[in-house]
Design a protein around this motif. Sequence first.
Motif, PDB file in Angstrom:
ATOM      1  N   GLU A   1      -3.493  18.789 -11.902  1.00 35.24           N
ATOM      2  CA  GLU A   1      -2.804  18.101 -11.291  1.00 35.24           C
ATOM      3  C   GLU A   1      -1.797  19.171 -10.332  1.00 35.24           C
ATOM      4  OE1 GLU A   1       1.127  15.585 -11.450  1.00 35.24           O
ATOM      5  OE2 GLU A   1      -0.492  14.845 -12.637  1.00 35.24           O
TER       6      GLU A   1
ATOM      7  N   LEU B   1      -8.310  11.004  -3.111  1.00 34.94           N
ATOM      8  CA  LEU B   1      -7.510  11.180  -4.534  1.00 34.94           C
ATOM      9  C   LEU B   1      -6.368  10.373  -4.439  1.00 34.94           C
ATOM     10  CD1 LEU B   1      -7.499  13.417  -6.994  1.00 34.94           C
ATOM     11  CD2 LEU B   1      -6.138  14.997  -5.456  1.00 34.94           C
TER      12      LEU B   1
ATOM     13  N   HIS C   1      -6.218   7.131  -6.157  1.00 32.62           N
ATOM     14  CA  HIS C   1      -6.624   7.104  -7.746  1.00 32.62           C
ATOM     15  C   HIS C   1      -5.364   7.751  -8.556  1.00 32.62           C
ATOM     16  CE1 HIS C   1     -10.550   5.613  -7.128  1.00 32.62           C
ATOM     17  NE2 HIS C   1     -10.895   6.420  -6.149  1.00 32.62           N
ATOM     18  N   GLU C   2      -4.773   8.737  -7.760  1.00 37.33           N
ATOM     19  CA  GLU C   2      -3.739   9.727  -8.557  1.00 37.33           C
ATOM     20  C   GLU C   2      -2.434   9.564  -7.711  1.00 37.33           C
ATOM     21  OE1 GLU C   2      -4.255  11.513 -11.133  1.00 37.33           O
ATOM     22  OE2 GLU C   2      -6.347  11.590 -11.272  1.00 37.33           O
ATOM     23  N   SER C   3      -1.560   9.087  -8.674  1.00 35.79           N
ATOM     24  CA  SER C   3      -0.069   8.854  -8.016  1.00 35.79           C
ATOM     25  C   SER C   3       0.683  10.198  -7.580  1.00 35.79           C
ATOM     26  CB  SER C   3       0.706   8.229  -9.171  1.00 35.79           C
ATOM     27  OG  SER C   3       1.029   9.221 -10.379  1.00 35.79           O
TER      28      SER C   3
END
Length: 217
Positions: free
Chosen positions: A73, A132, A135-137
């Motif tokens: 991340e 991305l 799907h990713e906060s």
Amino acid sequence: MKKLTLSSTAIFDPQTAASVRRRGNRESRVPEIIDVSINVLIAAGYAGYTINRVANDAGIRLSTLQHYFSTREALLRATIEEIAKRYFERFRKFAENRSRSPQARLDSIIDDAFADFVGPGLSAGVVESWGLALHESFARDVAVDVQKQFTKLFAQLVGEINPELSTEERELRGALIMSSCQGLVIFLRWCDDDASRLHAFRRAIKVVWSGLGKADE
């Protein structure tokens, strides 16, 4: 000025030397890792992206990469922020060129965007960043912040083109130009029109953006 004296202990102290080496490595290593990370994101897509591949392509051990970016991340955040920064700095350079009229500066941004978006390259990283963000906060947070930065940049330029507009109206039109720019990334990536049609389309976009800047409230 007092005479400066350095002892051999200070000069050759192992901890001091190690600190200098780490500082130098970070200054050079971090940009190198991010460059490789961008290339991996473009080549493999966000779904196939791994820090193992980044380390391998960078020619370093995974543990070395994790010294600078402890998690996937953290590295992806830095990567998509760098992609956005590169575009923002390019557009900002045109937007703040006071030797040209505000309208000419806006046209220059369109010309630069077309030249970049029609070919493979960094724009593919933008598309993958958006994927991305679905799907990713953390990626969504970056995307939202980036959109605000670009919208503000366009709103300021609209304000120079049409100073009579209210702040709210400038922001609205800046957002509309930003949404058009985002659409160009997708449209031009898969557009198979010939050069003459693309040229005509680019001129049409200039008319649309010019209208957004010049029209009364």
